[in-house]
Design a protein around this motif. Structure first.
Motif, short mmCIF file in Angstrom:
data_model
loop_
_atom_site.label_atom_id
_atom_site.label_comp_id
_atom_site.label_asym_id
_atom_site.label_seq_id
_atom_site.Cartn_x
_atom_site.Cartn_y
_atom_site.Cartn_z
N ASP A 299 -7.31 3.96 6.89
CA ASP A 299 -5.92 4.26 6.58
C ASP A 299 -5.02 3.40 7.45
O ASP A 299 -5.07 3.48 8.67
CB ASP A 299 -5.64 5.76 6.83
N ASN A 300 -4.24 2.52 6.82
CA ASN A 300 -3.27 1.70 7.55
C ASN A 300 -2.03 1.49 6.70
O ASN A 300 -1.87 2.16 5.67
CB ASN A 300 -3.90 0.36 7.99
N PRO B 25 4.47 -13.23 -3.48
CA PRO B 25 4.18 -11.81 -3.26
C PRO B 25 3.22 -11.22 -4.29
O PRO B 25 3.09 -11.73 -5.40
CB PRO B 25 5.56 -11.14 -3.34
N ILE B 26 2.58 -10.12 -3.91
CA ILE B 26 1.73 -9.35 -4.82
C ILE B 26 2.56 -8.14 -5.24
O ILE B 26 2.89 -7.28 -4.43
CB ILE B 26 0.43 -8.90 -4.14
N ASP B 27 2.90 -8.09 -6.51
CA ASP B 27 3.84 -7.09 -7.02
C ASP B 27 3.11 -6.15 -7.98
O ASP B 27 2.78 -6.53 -9.11
CB ASP B 27 5.00 -7.79 -7.72
N PHE B 28 2.85 -4.93 -7.54
CA PHE B 28 2.16 -3.94 -8.36
C PHE B 28 3.12 -3.13 -9.24
O PHE B 28 2.69 -2.23 -9.96
CB PHE B 28 1.39 -2.96 -7.47
N GLN C 275 -7.85 -15.48 -6.36
CA GLN C 275 -7.57 -16.74 -5.68
C GLN C 275 -7.91 -16.64 -4.19
O GLN C 275 -7.80 -15.57 -3.58
CB GLN C 275 -6.10 -17.12 -5.85
N GLN C 276 -8.28 -17.77 -3.60
CA GLN C 276 -8.58 -17.78 -2.17
C GLN C 276 -7.31 -17.56 -1.35
O GLN C 276 -7.32 -16.86 -0.34
CB GLN C 276 -9.22 -19.12 -1.79
N LYS C 277 -6.22 -18.18 -1.79
CA LYS C 277 -4.94 -18.04 -1.09
C LYS C 277 -3.85 -17.74 -2.11
O LYS C 277 -4.01 -17.98 -3.31
CB LYS C 277 -4.60 -19.33 -0.33
N LYS D 293 -5.92 -9.50 3.43
CA LYS D 293 -6.30 -8.11 3.72
C LYS D 293 -6.34 -7.27 2.44
O LYS D 293 -7.27 -6.50 2.22
CB LYS D 293 -5.32 -7.50 4.71
N LEU D 294 -5.32 -7.43 1.63
CA LEU D 294 -5.24 -6.64 0.40
C LEU D 294 -6.41 -6.97 -0.52
O LEU D 294 -7.01 -6.08 -1.13
CB LEU D 294 -3.91 -6.91 -0.29
N LYS D 295 -6.74 -8.24 -0.61
CA LYS D 295 -7.87 -8.66 -1.43
C LYS D 295 -9.17 -8.03 -0.91
O LYS D 295 -10.02 -7.57 -1.68
CB LYS D 295 -7.97 -10.18 -1.42
N PHE D 296 -9.34 -7.99 0.41
CA PHE D 296 -10.53 -7.40 1.01
C PHE D 296 -10.62 -5.91 0.69
O PHE D 296 -11.67 -5.40 0.30
CB PHE D 296 -10.50 -7.61 2.53
N TYR D 297 -9.51 -5.18 0.84
CA TYR D 297 -9.54 -3.74 0.56
C TYR D 297 -9.82 -3.48 -0.91
O TYR D 297 -10.53 -2.53 -1.25
CB TYR D 297 -8.20 -3.11 0.97
#
Length: 647
Positions: A606-607, A573-576, A567-569, A643-647
């Motif tokens: 690394d962040n 939360p993103i729950d792994f 999704q674009q937005k 950011k998470l989607k980009f990584y």
């Protein structure tokens, strides 16, 4: 976002209509509905809900009042993929000896346009069948007849429930877009409910009014101009909520439960007003719930009965006198996992007596974990039950102490190193709980203590490490590999579930997903959840030859191939479930007469969100590639989504 307010038959909450209400007619299909080929707001939708309407009413019975719920829904199938929405499940609740909900009627029709005319086909009642989901839930299941691309399907059913705590909730959002969704609740003055609106900032239509029909409770009559009898007159308070143009709920990756985020309203019974006067609070307190559980026949009393059996087991089957506390826990947990089988049913109440469970060697999650609590306590280990809600059951709202939020129990070992454990999963480490239980927090049940919640997050990351050694044969255009997969924690559990320690399954997986002809397969530590699960094997793949060049994919297609965050937005939360890291090491022996033409650049990032490392080194005829990507948290806020989607 959640809105909260009280709905009652005593207090009328007046709202002005925000928009016009839509009133469709069941059984009347329009030409435009049959001609519809796509939904403009979501052109790729497989189907669309044209309307979804529910109404709950309190009806008179000899015992007092039941609730009658009528549900009417119409959908348009837009593509062949949308045919899957033509299967319906109607869930209903039963709790013996208190009673059962009843589905009293089902009407369902399929409409198709054939040779310019509308053809209607009705559901055959004999094709509706019942399926038991758990000891308290069942479902009526059916498939609409003659559904195809372009069909319009609709149904209407009536459900009656004697359980006032089970005032039907309403979900406005579906897997597919919804044109119009409406719910009407007709309250009476004797029941007050807490109203929870999730994911909704404003209704398209919202209105409350007094019914024009008078009702009576008890005997009410007139004699010589005077009211006589011991009853009262009252009217219903009608509350209506509607949403228009509701988008589909699509991105269900990495969430606990769809029910935690979908647009919906829930009703929780909070207070009962007696017709004769006085009232009774239904919303209890967490301490009161704690005390009630300890006194309950299938919780606290089951624990007490289990203690008697536990003492005999410790005398005959387990020799723990000289063991440390940690060793005692490990041996007891493994004893329970090896000797008792989970029947795949979740509950925080035992389903049978402790004696029956011990004799039958099988039970639900409460049978097993309350028994495990008793065994640990009898061995001198400080152990307490923790009730929780599994991931697919939804989150606990701590503001409201309702018992039905819970559906599972695990064990807290409350020693020098506190940890949670569970007796249902043989493949897990003894100090771990199943993935299904990792859902924010659980409530510790303990006598005479202050309320205590414990976090369910498992802090140790799960690591999946693959080591591959390559030898290339240019003449045959093949490459031979020695492969070792070393997985820990929940990554190991996933391999165990996928392959069942079966070399045939492993071989088939390697062939189908990686085009590798695998042989010489060995596995280690399948029965030991506290050590890495190891799979080793050899294999051969074909390599690509382009002129005098050889092209090899050194990581064999193991790394992530597509981004699962699509999704674009994202507003939730993103729950792994748990933090994890995938690691790779590939060593390639370069054939005589060949050299490396190009190598990608090394990468280091690394962040606080993620870690990505890729490095290439060469020495003589050896090329070594090491790579890693790690997700550092189990849960990320929606603000980190981009950011998470980009990584």
């Amino acid at each position: 976002m959640k809105m909260r307010l009280i709905l009652s038959g005593l207090l009328l909450i007046s709202f002005q209509a925000i928009s016009q209400r839509y009133t469709p007619t069941f059984g009347t299909i329009t030409e435009s509905e049959l001609a519809l080929t796509a939904y403009p707001a979501e052109p790729d939708a497989e189907a669309v809900v044209l309307f979804d309407i529910g109404e709950s009413t309190f009806i008179d019975t000899q015992e007092g009042y039941d609730i009658r719920f009528v549900h009417t829904k119409r959908m348009k199938v837009l593509t062949r993929g949308g045919i899957k929405f033509a299967t319906l499940n109607i869930n209903y609740y039963h709790e013996e000896p208190k009673g059962t909900e009843k589905v009293t009627s089902i009407e369902a029709f399929t409409y198709n346009l054939e040779n310019g005319r509308t053809v209607r086909k009705a559901l055959d009642p004999t094709t509706v069948f019942d399926e038991r989901l758990s000891n308290r839930w069942s479902t009526k299941k059916f498939v609409f007849p003659d559904v195809k691309e372009g069909s319009v399907i609709e149904y209407r059913y009536t459900l009656e429930t004697p359980f006032h705590f089970n005032l039907p909730d309403w979900t406005f959002q579906d897997q597919i877009p919804t044109v119009y969704s409406e719910y009407t609740v007709k309250m009476i003055p004797f029941y007050e409910y807490v109203f929870l609106a999730q994911g909704i900032t404003r209704f398209s239509y919202q209105h409350s009014e007094l019914s024009k029909v008078k009702r009576t409770c008890g005997t009410v009559a007139e004699s010589m101009g005077q009211r006589v009898g011991n009853g009262i007159e009252f009217v219903d308070y009608e509350h209506t909520y509607a949403m228009k143009d509701v988008p589909s709920f699509r991105d269900e990756s990495f969430i606990t439960s769809r029910e935690d985020y979908v647009m919906k309203i829930d009703f929780q019974l909070s207070k009962f007003f007696r017709p004769t006067g006085g009232s009774r609070e239904i919303i209890t307190t967490w301490p009161a719930l704690n005390d009630a559980l300890l006194k309950h026949e299938h919780f606290g009393k089951y624990l007490g009965s289990s203690m008697k059996i536990a003492r005999k087991i410790l005398e005959t089957d387990l020799k723990l006198a000289d063991a440390s506390t940690e060793k005692k826990v490990e041996q007891i947990v493994q004893y329970v996992r090896s000797n008792f089988r989970w029947n795949n049913q979740n509950n925080y109440y035992a389903s049978k007596s402790a004696k029956e469970f011990f004799e039958q060697k099988s039970g639900n999650s409460a049978d097993i974990n309350l028994f495990l609590t008793a065994l640990l306590s009898s061995a001198g280990v400080p152990a307490l039950p923790v009730i929780l809600s599994t991931r697919n059951h939804g989150k606990i709202i701590a503001d409201y102490p309702f018992e039905h939020y819970f559906n599972y129990v695990v064990v807290l070992v409350n020693g020098q190193r506190p940890f949670l454990t569970d007796g249902t999963e043989p493949a897990l480490g003894y100090d771990r709980i199943p993935i299904r239980c990792i859902n924010e927090k659980g409530l510790v049940v303990e006598a005479g203590k202050e309320l205590k919640w414990v976090g369910l997050d498992q802090k140790i990351p799960s690591i999946d490490h693959k080591i591959i050694t390559w030898t290339i044969d240019p003449l045959s255009a093949t490459a031979s590999a020695s492969i070792s997969i070393q997985a820990t924690e929940y990554a190991a559990l996933q391999y165990k579930r996928d392959f069942l320690n079966d070399s045939v399954r492993i071989k088939k997986n390697m062939q189908e997903k990686h085009s590798l002809k695998a042989f010489g397969i060995n596995t280690f530590n399948y029965d030991n959840g506290n050590k890495p699960y190891v799979i080793t094997f050899k294999g051969v793949v074909e390599v690509e030859k382009i002129g005098d060049k050889i092209v090899l994919s050194p990581l064999l297609g193991f790394p992530m191939k597509k981004n699962e965050l699509v999704q674009q937005k994202r507003s939730y939360p993103i729950d792994f479930s748990y933090s994890w890291a995938d690691k790779y090491k590939a060593t390639v022996t370069i054939p005589a007469g060949f050299r490396i033409t190009t190598l990608p650049e090394n990468v280091t990032m690394d962040n606080d969100i993620a870690q990505i490392k890729i490095s290439y080194t060469t020495a003589g005829d050896q090329l070594e590639l090491e790579a890693e990507y790690a997700i550092k948290k189990s849960i990320y806020p929606s603000a980190d989504y981009t950011k998470l989607k980009f990584y």
